[in-house]
Design an enzyme around this catalytic site. Structure first.
Site, PDB file in Angstrom:
ATOM      1  N   LYS A 198       0.850  -1.185   0.000  1.00 46.36           N
ATOM      2  CA  LYS A 198       0.000   0.000   0.000  1.00 46.36           C
ATOM      3  C   LYS A 198       0.886   1.236   0.000  1.00 46.36           C
ATOM      4  O   LYS A 198       1.673   1.444   0.911  1.00 46.36           O
ATOM      5  CB  LYS A 198      -0.895  -0.010   1.243  1.00 46.36           C
ATOM      6  CG  LYS A 198      -1.692   1.261   1.427  1.00 46.36           C
ATOM      7  CD  LYS A 198      -2.677   1.135   2.571  1.00 46.36           C
ATOM      8  CE  LYS A 198      -3.394   2.441   2.806  1.00 46.36           C
ATOM      9  NZ  LYS A 198      -4.389   2.336   3.866  1.00 46.36           N
ATOM     10  N   LYS A 256      -2.100  -1.538  -3.881  1.00 48.07           N
ATOM     11  CA  LYS A 256      -3.013  -0.404  -3.806  1.00 48.07           C
ATOM     12  C   LYS A 256      -2.230   0.892  -3.849  1.00 48.07           C
ATOM     13  O   LYS A 256      -1.247   1.009  -3.127  1.00 48.07           O
ATOM     14  CB  LYS A 256      -3.769  -0.536  -2.482  1.00 48.07           C
ATOM     15  CG  LYS A 256      -4.568   0.659  -2.081  1.00 48.07           C
ATOM     16  CD  LYS A 256      -5.050   0.508  -0.682  1.00 48.07           C
ATOM     17  CE  LYS A 256      -5.750   1.790  -0.340  1.00 48.07           C
ATOM     18  NZ  LYS A 256      -6.133   1.894   1.003  1.00 48.07           N
TER      19      LYS A 256
HETATM   20  C1  PBG Z   1      -7.382   3.377   5.735  1.00 48.69           C
HETATM   21  C2  PBG Z   1      -7.602   3.190   4.281  1.00 48.69           C
HETATM   22  C3  PBG Z   1      -7.442   4.122   3.253  1.00 48.69           C
HETATM   23  C4  PBG Z   1      -7.893   3.494   2.090  1.00 48.69           C
HETATM   24  C5  PBG Z   1      -8.271   2.207   2.434  1.00 48.69           C
HETATM   25  N1  PBG Z   1      -8.068   2.028   3.780  1.00 48.69           N
HETATM   26  C6  PBG Z   1      -7.012   5.539   3.279  1.00 48.69           C
HETATM   27  C7  PBG Z   1      -5.691   5.903   3.751  1.00 48.69           C
HETATM   28  O1  PBG Z   1      -4.784   5.094   3.912  1.00 48.69           O
HETATM   29  O2  PBG Z   1      -5.565   7.101   4.013  1.00 48.69           O
HETATM   30  C8  PBG Z   1      -7.985   4.140   0.739  1.00 48.69           C
HETATM   31  C9  PBG Z   1      -9.065   3.608  -0.145  1.00 48.69           C
HETATM   32  C10 PBG Z   1      -9.445   4.477  -1.294  1.00 48.69           C
HETATM   33  O3  PBG Z   1      -8.876   5.569  -1.522  1.00 48.69           O
HETATM   34  O4  PBG Z   1     -10.366   4.070  -2.035  1.00 48.69           O
HETATM   35  N2  PBG Z   1      -6.123   3.109   6.209  1.00 48.69           N
HETATM   36 ZN    ZN Z   2      -5.822   3.890   8.339  1.00 51.04          ZN
END
Ligand code: PBG
Ligand code: ZN
Length: 333
Positions: A198, A256
């Protein structure tokens, strides 16, 4: 191999029928997962301003939306929760047994037992500073305490009936902590999908708007998540993250965002035998809509073309907000 003029590649492109003989297909809806947002309360269905076509639902209102998705054959949903209780440094409402997301999991598993329910496991929608971990008084992240909080949260989701828990906080050791908490409590069947790769992306803006989970700007505290989410300029480090998550007991890995990271999807999949999910995130959704709204592109074509990029990259599961409109974009026409 013959060449022009004997070889004419346009022959293979002349009719829709010929193209379809050799084209890849969009995966069936069973290979799609719809991410959506649950808020406490009743009778709530509010459109998210920065994500047209996507909503925040109270658990009761989520059921008809889930039914519409199930009718299209979508195989799974990914739930994000919120709270109306006071937020605190550790995000303790995240593991509240009767929180909105825990309630929604119970309701959905009762009404649609065949639908696979995935729950996002993070603290940022529940902490008063918007970070994915508790902070110490000096503003630093308490990684190991976060792992305990995340394990509690994952357990509360598993107890509510989640088929898959998906930790997204990017804390070191979070997968191991959750896996052992699940084992100790005899949740041997609960799957663990690691948001293993991520990236600290600018594509999460609409999501943070939907969740109210953006990091707060306060002196002495980090203003972004670059201290824990992977750097997009360091592919090797990001790949190592997925190796570690596999070692710690993940059943499914994830990359992601998806569209800016197709190379990473391909690489992660080459390096593992686990299934790999691709998360087509909020910013990737909203930017296509914004382009179409300005008349700079056709939404249906943009959605199909970008999705096919994810398919070509080799993703086994597509997590995408487009899933709720599968019929419109990918149904047989
Ligand atoms: C929370 C989380 C996020 C997303 C999924 N889980 C946001 C972040 O890390 O700030 C993003 C999902 C999306 O943008 O569709 N940790
Ligand atoms: Zn988070």
């Amino acid at each position: 191999m013959s060449t022009f003029p004997n070889l004419r590649l346009n022959r293979l492109r002349r009719t829709a029928g010929i193209r379809a003989m050799f084209d890849l297909e969009i995966p069936s809806p069973a290979k799609w997962c719809w991410p959506t947002f649950v808020v406490p309360g009743q009778q709530i269905k509010e459109e998210i301003a920065s994500m047209p076509g996507q909503f925040r639902y109270s658990p009761d209102q989520l059921l008809p939306a889930v039914e519409a998705v199930v009718k299209q054959g979508i195989g799974s949903i990914l739930l994000f929760g919120q709270t109306d209780q006071p937020k605190d440094n550790g995000g303790s409402q995240a593991w509240c047994d009767h929180g909105a997301v825990q309630q929604a999991i119970r309701l959905i598993k009762r009404e649609f037992p065949q639908l696979t329910v995935i729950s996002d496991v993070c603290l940022c929608a529940y902490t008063d500073h918007g970070h994915c971990a508790p902070l110490r008084s000096d503003g630093s992240l308490d990684n190991d305490l976060a792992c305990e909080c995340l394990a509690r949260t994952a357990l509360s989701h598993a107890a509510a009936g989640a088929d898959i828990v998906a930790p997204s906080a990017m804390m070191d050791g979070q997968v191991a902590a959750i896996r052992s908490a699940l084992a100790e409590n005899e949740f041997h069947h609960t799957l663990l999908m690691a948001y293993s790769t991520k990236f600290a992306s600018a594509c999460y803006g609409p999501f943070r708007d939907a969740e109210g989970s953006a990091p707060q700007l306060r002196p002495g505290m980090p203003s972004d998540r670059k201290g824990y989410q992977a750097s997009y300029a360091n592919a090797r480090n990001a790949l190592m993250e997925s190796v570690l998550d596999e070692t710690e007991g993940a059943d499914i890995l994830m990359v992601k965002p998806a569209l800016f990271y197709l190379d990473m999807i391909q690489k992660v999949r080459e390096q593992t035998l686990l299934p790999v999910a691709a998360y087509n995130v909020s910013g990737e959704y909203s930017m296509l809509i914004a382009t179409a709204e300005r008349g700079w592109g056709d939404l249906d074509e943009l959605v199909r073309e970008s999705t096919m990029g994810i398919v070509r990259s080799g993703a086994d599961l597509i997590i995408s907000y487009w899933a709720s409109q599968y019929q419109r974009f990918f149904g047989t026409r």
